[in-house]
Design an enzyme around this catalytic site. Sequence first.
Site, PDB file in Angstrom:
ATOM      1  N   ARG A  42     -39.443  80.956  68.312  1.00 31.14           N
ATOM      2  CA  ARG A  42     -39.830  80.270  69.546  1.00 31.14           C
ATOM      3  C   ARG A  42     -38.576  79.693  70.190  1.00 31.14           C
ATOM      4  O   ARG A  42     -37.998  78.737  69.682  1.00 31.14           O
ATOM      5  CB  ARG A  42     -40.824  79.146  69.235  1.00 31.14           C
ATOM      6  CG  ARG A  42     -41.283  78.397  70.453  1.00 31.14           C
ATOM      7  CD  ARG A  42     -42.386  77.380  70.125  1.00 31.14           C
ATOM      8  NE  ARG A  42     -42.729  76.640  71.312  1.00 31.14           N
ATOM      9  CZ  ARG A  42     -42.038  75.601  71.771  1.00 31.14           C
ATOM     10  NH1 ARG A  42     -41.007  75.158  71.107  1.00 31.14           N
ATOM     11  NH2 ARG A  42     -42.393  75.018  72.903  1.00 31.14           N
ATOM     12  N   SER A 111     -53.033  79.078  69.872  1.00 33.34           N
ATOM     13  CA  SER A 111     -53.006  77.615  69.799  1.00 33.34           C
ATOM     14  C   SER A 111     -54.276  77.023  70.382  1.00 33.34           C
ATOM     15  O   SER A 111     -54.740  77.454  71.442  1.00 33.34           O
ATOM     16  CB  SER A 111     -51.815  77.058  70.592  1.00 33.34           C
ATOM     17  OG  SER A 111     -50.610  77.449  70.012  1.00 33.34           O
ATOM     18  N   LYS A 140     -41.906  70.068  71.917  1.00 33.97           N
ATOM     19  CA  LYS A 140     -42.636  70.874  72.884  1.00 33.97           C
ATOM     20  C   LYS A 140     -42.922  70.000  74.097  1.00 33.97           C
ATOM     21  O   LYS A 140     -43.677  69.033  74.016  1.00 33.97           O
ATOM     22  CB  LYS A 140     -43.934  71.396  72.263  1.00 33.97           C
ATOM     23  CG  LYS A 140     -44.555  72.544  73.027  1.00 33.97           C
ATOM     24  CD  LYS A 140     -45.520  73.345  72.155  1.00 33.97           C
ATOM     25  CE  LYS A 140     -45.997  74.604  72.859  1.00 33.97           C
ATOM     26  NZ  LYS A 140     -46.917  74.336  73.971  1.00 33.97           N
TER      27      LYS A 140
END
Lengths: 216, 216
Positions: A42, A111, A140
């Site tokens: 990510r 998610s 995030k």
Amino acid sequence: MKPDFDLSLYLVLDPDMCGGHAAALRTADLATRNGATVVQLRAPEWKKRAWLALAVDLKALLAPRGVPLIINDHVDIALAADADGVHVGQKDLPAHVVRRLIGPNKLLGLSTSSLADLRGVDADLVDYIGVGPVYPTGTKEDANPVLGVVKLAQLLVEKPLPAVAIGGIGIAQAAEVIGAGADGVAVVSAICAATDPAAASVQLGATIASAREVAA
Amino acid sequence: MKPDFDLSLYLVLDPDMCGGHAAALRTADLATRNGATVVQLRAPEWKKRAWLALAVDLKALLAPRGVPLIINDHVDIALAADADGVHVGQKDLPAHVVRRLIGPNKLLGLSTSSLADLRGVDADLVDYIGVGPVYPTGTKEDANPVLGVVKLAQLLVEKPLPAVAIGGIGIAQAAEVIGAGADGVAVVSAICAATDPAAASVQLGATIASAREVAA
């Protein structure tokens, strides 16, 4: 055929937090030699050529170990690197589109952060869910409101698929997250920002294993 | 079979600059009814679900008009929306990877900004090139140094493929860019931020056409 997967200790690899391409590869190496069972790449700030280069190197590292490589968000990179799967959020490409693009033999993670999200999961298309953020997290920017472990437990009662908890989870939180019913723990900084990623992985793995014994 | 394409007036559609999904669709409608020959969707700040929704709507609008829809950077969105092609930069997925993912029947554009970039173009894989930035631009944060129109002309002598010039081009610059040898003009704000996108498109188209007559 879809790869087997074990969500127990799911490393979300942030290459910037690790210190770049080479350092991220080294972190993934240490983590998976010491208990990490999945690696998700990510790198939201990265251009795709850099993503692809790291994904290809991770695939070469992880495939012989039987550790699945999952790509966050970018189906094109997953296809280009022949990764084992893709993980998407509620604002990324919809599960039915991702499944069409990746075919039946790759993993698809989704998610979720609410009961509505959980009830929207198509268990025929998706292989596992992420649930979170459980705790506050700085990794995030567009994260949803924090659930807390009680709400996590309430959500996990409804889980339609294996579920990995995510969001601010470190050694101190791993046991209660497993106690709340998660099948595994997703970590970012607990490994990527650890001074000793190998030791952190061993500790997390041991914590998860003993929490499971308590829960059983 | 690959779609025909005409680079003359190449709209790089920035949906944020237009005012969102509906406004961007309206801008694309007005522009292509008034001379725009290609539409590229470019929304670097957007999540992919929003990209896909707009790409699908643009495809439905443009396909009956024979105007190709090109997706910036994201091959997965191009595949999901069945767009006509993909445009990538030097830090995005490499041309050979993109071509493998999109197959032989889609367009592939590649941004170039130097002689080295031009000489690196594989004309068997790529269909057209972008060259720029010609002038200063505020619409791309990671833009390369400005070329200027003289350097543009020097680069275009070496062009291996049809070339569209990009970067800070408006009505006032379009003629000299065509005079420098570009096959077309790519614009962002000259249409997206125009009070009258239809009139701006007509004016740009007329300017390009008369500059071609002068050059011929």
